[in-house]
Design a protein around this motif. Structure first.
Motif, PDB file in Angstrom:
ATOM      1  N   ARG A  37       9.055  64.420 -86.475  1.00 58.18           N
ATOM      2  CA  ARG A  37       8.236  64.418 -85.250  1.00 58.18           C
ATOM      3  C   ARG A  37       9.137  64.460 -84.018  1.00 58.18           C
ATOM      4  NH1 ARG A  37       4.318  60.964 -88.067  1.00 58.18           N
ATOM      5  NH2 ARG A  37       5.482  59.130 -87.441  1.00 58.18           N
ATOM      6  N   GLN A  38      10.217  63.687 -84.081  1.00 59.02           N
ATOM      7  CA  GLN A  38      11.145  63.682 -82.936  1.00 59.02           C
ATOM      8  C   GLN A  38      11.752  65.057 -82.704  1.00 59.02           C
ATOM      9  OE1 GLN A  38      13.966  60.650 -83.793  1.00 59.02           O
ATOM     10  NE2 GLN A  38      12.601  59.020 -83.136  1.00 59.02           N
ATOM     11  N   GLN A  39      11.947  65.786 -83.786  1.00 62.92           N
ATOM     12  CA  GLN A  39      12.514  67.134 -83.686  1.00 62.92           C
ATOM     13  C   GLN A  39      11.499  68.151 -83.183  1.00 62.92           C
ATOM     14  OE1 GLN A  39      15.800  68.213 -85.004  1.00 62.92           O
ATOM     15  NE2 GLN A  39      16.081  66.043 -84.595  1.00 62.92           N
ATOM     16  N   GLY A  40      10.236  67.717 -83.030  1.00 64.63           N
ATOM     17  CA  GLY A  40       9.188  68.638 -82.576  1.00 64.63           C
ATOM     18  C   GLY A  40       8.581  69.448 -83.704  1.00 64.63           C
ATOM     19  N   CYS A  41       8.823  69.032 -84.951  1.00 64.96           N
ATOM     20  CA  CYS A  41       8.252  69.780 -86.081  1.00 64.96           C
ATOM     21  C   CYS A  41       6.740  69.573 -86.143  1.00 64.96           C
ATOM     22  CB  CYS A  41       8.886  69.331 -87.396  1.00 64.96           C
ATOM     23  SG  CYS A  41      10.631  69.750 -87.509  1.00 64.96           S
ATOM     24  N   PHE A  42       6.042  70.541 -86.677  1.00 60.11           N
ATOM     25  CA  PHE A  42       4.580  70.451 -86.832  1.00 60.11           C
ATOM     26  C   PHE A  42       4.153  71.412 -87.928  1.00 60.11           C
ATOM     27  CE2 PHE A  42       5.395  73.849 -83.891  1.00 60.11           C
ATOM     28  CZ  PHE A  42       4.460  74.834 -84.202  1.00 60.11           C
ATOM     29  N   LEU A  43       2.942  71.199 -88.444  1.00 60.23           N
ATOM     30  CA  LEU A  43       2.401  72.086 -89.483  1.00 60.23           C
ATOM     31  C   LEU A  43       1.565  73.157 -88.806  1.00 60.23           C
ATOM     32  CD1 LEU A  43       1.453  69.417 -92.167  1.00 60.23           C
ATOM     33  CD2 LEU A  43       3.573  70.730 -91.922  1.00 60.23           C
ATOM     34  N   SER A  44       2.020  74.393 -88.872  1.00 57.55           N
ATOM     35  CA  SER A  44       1.393  75.454 -88.074  1.00 57.55           C
ATOM     36  C   SER A  44      -0.018  75.789 -88.540  1.00 57.55           C
ATOM     37  CB  SER A  44       2.280  76.704 -88.075  1.00 57.55           C
ATOM     38  OG  SER A  44       2.468  77.185 -89.386  1.00 57.55           O
ATOM     39  N   CYS A  45      -0.355  75.509 -89.820  1.00 55.28           N
ATOM     40  CA  CYS A  45      -1.693  75.877 -90.306  1.00 55.28           C
ATOM     41  C   CYS A  45      -2.781  74.968 -89.760  1.00 55.28           C
ATOM     42  CB  CYS A  45      -1.730  75.904 -91.836  1.00 55.28           C
ATOM     43  SG  CYS A  45      -1.612  74.278 -92.594  1.00 55.28           S
ATOM     44  N   ILE A  46      -2.393  73.774 -89.284  1.00 61.32           N
ATOM     45  CA  ILE A  46      -3.408  72.865 -88.725  1.00 61.32           C
ATOM     46  C   ILE A  46      -3.078  72.538 -87.270  1.00 61.32           C
ATOM     47  CG2 ILE A  46      -4.181  71.845 -90.901  1.00 61.32           C
ATOM     48  CD1 ILE A  46      -2.279  69.458 -90.275  1.00 61.32           C
ATOM     49  N   CYS A  47      -2.340  73.442 -86.614  1.00 54.02           N
ATOM     50  CA  CYS A  47      -1.938  73.221 -85.224  1.00 54.02           C
ATOM     51  C   CYS A  47      -2.839  74.036 -84.298  1.00 54.02           C
ATOM     52  CB  CYS A  47      -0.472  73.607 -85.035  1.00 54.02           C
ATOM     53  SG  CYS A  47       0.113  73.295 -83.365  1.00 54.02           S
ATOM     54  N   TYR A  48      -3.668  73.339 -83.525  1.00 55.60           N
ATOM     55  CA  TYR A  48      -4.589  73.977 -82.571  1.00 55.60           C
ATOM     56  C   TYR A  48      -4.245  73.449 -81.184  1.00 55.60           C
ATOM     57  CZ  TYR A  48      -7.072  74.950 -86.912  1.00 55.60           C
ATOM     58  OH  TYR A  48      -7.391  75.367 -88.180  1.00 55.60           O
ATOM     59  N   PRO A  49      -3.202  73.982 -80.543  1.00 57.55           N
ATOM     60  CA  PRO A  49      -2.718  73.394 -79.288  1.00 57.55           C
ATOM     61  C   PRO A  49      -3.637  73.705 -78.098  1.00 57.55           C
ATOM     62  CG  PRO A  49      -1.448  75.347 -79.842  1.00 57.55           C
ATOM     63  CD  PRO A  49      -2.402  75.131 -80.976  1.00 57.55           C
ATOM     64  N   GLN A  50      -3.671  72.769 -77.167  1.00 58.11           N
ATOM     65  CA  GLN A  50      -4.403  72.976 -75.913  1.00 58.11           C
ATOM     66  C   GLN A  50      -3.478  73.562 -74.851  1.00 58.11           C
ATOM     67  OE1 GLN A  50      -7.716  72.395 -75.578  1.00 58.11           O
ATOM     68  NE2 GLN A  50      -7.586  71.990 -77.780  1.00 58.11           N
ATOM     69  N   HIS A  51      -2.162  73.408 -75.082  1.00 59.06           N
ATOM     70  CA  HIS A  51      -1.194  73.853 -74.082  1.00 59.06           C
ATOM     71  C   HIS A  51      -0.204  74.830 -74.718  1.00 59.06           C
ATOM     72  CE1 HIS A  51      -2.838  70.725 -71.604  1.00 59.06           C
ATOM     73  NE2 HIS A  51      -2.646  69.868 -72.599  1.00 59.06           N
ATOM     74  N   SER A  52       0.479  75.571 -73.873  1.00 60.31           N
ATOM     75  CA  SER A  52       1.386  76.612 -74.362  1.00 60.31           C
ATOM     76  C   SER A  52       2.586  76.004 -75.082  1.00 60.31           C
ATOM     77  CB  SER A  52       1.865  77.469 -73.190  1.00 60.31           C
ATOM     78  OG  SER A  52       0.725  78.086 -72.614  1.00 60.31           O
ATOM     79  N   MET A  53       3.095  76.753 -76.051  1.00 67.68           N
ATOM     80  CA  MET A  53       4.245  76.275 -76.821  1.00 67.68           C
ATOM     81  C   MET A  53       5.189  77.443 -77.107  1.00 67.68           C
ATOM     82  SD  MET A  53       2.195  74.071 -79.716  1.00 67.68           S
ATOM     83  CE  MET A  53       3.592  73.627 -80.704  1.00 67.68           C
ATOM     84  N   LEU A  54       6.489  77.111 -77.116  1.00 65.17           N
ATOM     85  CA  LEU A  54       7.503  78.027 -77.628  1.00 65.17           C
ATOM     86  C   LEU A  54       7.853  77.508 -79.017  1.00 65.17           C
ATOM     87  CD1 LEU A  54       9.698  80.229 -77.451  1.00 65.17           C
ATOM     88  CD2 LEU A  54      11.155  78.539 -76.310  1.00 65.17           C
ATOM     89  N   VAL A  55       7.640  78.326 -80.051  1.00 64.11           N
ATOM     90  CA  VAL A  55       7.796  77.822 -81.420  1.00 64.11           C
ATOM     91  C   VAL A  55       8.849  78.626 -82.177  1.00 64.11           C
ATOM     92  CG1 VAL A  55       5.392  77.044 -81.470  1.00 64.11           C
ATOM     93  CG2 VAL A  55       5.965  79.300 -82.391  1.00 64.11           C
ATOM     94  N   ALA A  56       9.393  77.985 -83.220  1.00 66.47           N
ATOM     95  CA  ALA A  56      10.410  78.635 -84.066  1.00 66.47           C
ATOM     96  C   ALA A  56      10.299  78.050 -85.462  1.00 66.47           C
ATOM     97  CB  ALA A  56      11.805  78.371 -83.501  1.00 66.47           C
ATOM     98  N   LEU A  57      10.911  78.715 -86.400  1.00 69.70           N
ATOM     99  CA  LEU A  57      11.002  78.126 -87.736  1.00 69.70           C
ATOM    100  C   LEU A  57      12.017  76.992 -87.687  1.00 69.70           C
ATOM    101  CD1 LEU A  57      10.976  81.329 -89.948  1.00 69.70           C
ATOM    102  CD2 LEU A  57       9.235  79.547 -89.873  1.00 69.70           C
ATOM    103  N   PRO A  58      11.790  75.916 -88.417  1.00 69.85           N
ATOM    104  CA  PRO A  58      12.752  74.809 -88.371  1.00 69.85           C
ATOM    105  C   PRO A  58      14.045  75.226 -89.049  1.00 69.85           C
ATOM    106  CG  PRO A  58      11.097  74.398 -90.041  1.00 69.85           C
ATOM    107  CD  PRO A  58      10.718  75.686 -89.376  1.00 69.85           C
ATOM    108  N   ASP A  59      15.167  74.687 -88.558  1.00 76.03           N
ATOM    109  CA  ASP A  59      16.451  75.078 -89.150  1.00 76.03           C
ATOM    110  C   ASP A  59      16.571  74.517 -90.552  1.00 76.03           C
ATOM    111  OD1 ASP A  59      16.854  75.924 -86.571  1.00 76.03           O
ATOM    112  OD2 ASP A  59      17.686  73.982 -85.999  1.00 76.03           O
ATOM    113  N   ASP A  60      16.284  73.209 -90.642  1.00 78.80           N
ATOM    114  CA  ASP A  60      16.562  72.586 -91.926  1.00 78.80           C
ATOM    115  C   ASP A  60      15.555  71.508 -92.279  1.00 78.80           C
ATOM    116  OD1 ASP A  60      19.134  70.275 -90.790  1.00 78.80           O
ATOM    117  OD2 ASP A  60      17.132  70.730 -90.079  1.00 78.80           O
TER     118      ASP A  60
END
Ligand code: FES
Length: 321
Positions: free
Chosen positions: A64-87
């Motif tokens: 969570r601290q790294q900003g990780c999230f599950l994209s299939c259940i992510c319905y954001p209200q605000h804009s996000m810059l996203v990437a695949l996690p490194d590790d």
């Protein structure tokens, strides 16, 4: 609507569209499996913007601290810059050691992982068929007892991964896995606590691992395992479980048939029989694995029968093609 930026691409999510669905619509391929927030294959990282709490609730504090999230259940209200996690969940190489039939629909796959995979029986790993296609399978093996990782793979109608396992996987083949994940496993904090385990179909996999793990760790309390199927052909590991019952006085095994009557088998649905035999579950620990309908129903009934919420561990198998 929230804007999602990924690499050089930027687009708006439509109403009720997850980040994973939006990226897929844009032709961007993100690894995914269950698409319901369980397998964690679709994990991504927010480089800017805060993911909704619901998309992070089953992740570790570090993730969570790294900003990780599950994209299939992510319905954001605000804009996000996203990437695949490194590790966040590095893929590991594994070699197929054996593929053995357990019954007409279920194969046991034994894998030798080339890295030291730390796991407990009952947790699950993701098995990757290719870059973007994977499914989750529970671990039936006990690291201290078994050679390799054991998975019970049930053939699903039109299942893209289960058909590959049943028809193509061969000893010696190299594949990729991720894991281990999940909290459905035995912990030896109270070795006198009674344990009730209920599973249907290949839901036996985690329960078989948990039972042997508990016995191996010297669990003293009663352990009762109910494994259900419609007919005798859906059960498996009968001889092994009966042998365990002979060996350990505190272990009882109940094979249950809901649509067949046979001597030596209980008649009825496994969770109905388990709850009827144990109407008072106060101070019991309960493990439920298998079809989501059974798991959800048994979870409610176990709670109403007195099991504490934190003592009910459930692993509902999501059936994904
Ligand atoms: S958690 Fe998102 S695909 Fe499984």
């Amino acid at each position: 609507m929230a804007t999602i930026r990924y690499g050089d691409d930027a687009f708006e999510l439509t109403q009720d569209e997850s980040v994973l669905d939006g990226l897929t619509r844009r032709g961007i391929s993100i690894p995914s499996g269950c698409r319901s927030g369980i397998c964690q294959t679709c994990m991504m990282r927010a480089l800017h913007g805060i993911p909704p709490a619901a998309a992070q609730q089953d992740l570790t504090g570090h993730q969570r601290q790294q900003g990780c999230f599950l994209s299939c259940i992510c319905y954001p209200q605000h804009s996000m810059l996203v990437a695949l996690p490194d590790d966040a969940h590095a893929r590991l190489s594994a070699t197929v050691a054996r593929v053995e039939r357990l019954n007409a629909d279920i194969m046991q796959v034994t894998l030798h992982c080339q890295a030291d995979l730390r796991y407990r029986p009952g947790q699950f790993i993701n098995l990757h068929r290719n870059e973007t296609l994977s499914r989750s399978y529970s671990l039936a093996s006990v690291p201290e007892l078994d050679d390799g990782l054991h998975l019970h793979v049930k053939r699903i109608a039109h299942g893209k991964v289960s058909a590959w396992v049943h028809e193509e996987l061969e000893p010696g083949q190299q594949i990729e896995i991720q894991g281990a994940m999940g909290d459905c496993y035995y912990t030896p904090d109270d070795k006198h606590q009674a344990l009730l385990l209920v599973g249907t179909g290949s839901g036996l996999a985690p329960l078989y691992g948990i039972v042997r793990d508990a016995l191996h760790q010297g669990h003293r309390g009663e352990i009762r395992l109910y494994h259900g199927s419609r007919g005798i052909g859906g059960l498996y590991l009968l001889d092994e479980l009966r042998a365990l019952q002979e060996q350990y006085a505190n272990f009882s095994y109940f094979p249950c048939l809901s649509q067949q009557t046979l001597s030596g088998f209980r008649s009825g649905r496994a969770h109905d029989l388990a709850l009827a035999d144990q109407p008072d579950l106060k101070s019991w620990k309960v493990f439920l694995c298998g079809h989501p309908d059974m798991v959800n129903s048994a979870r409610k009934k176990s709670f109403l029968a007195g099991a504490a919420f934190q003592d009910i561990h459930a692993d509902a198998f999501v059936v994904a093609q």
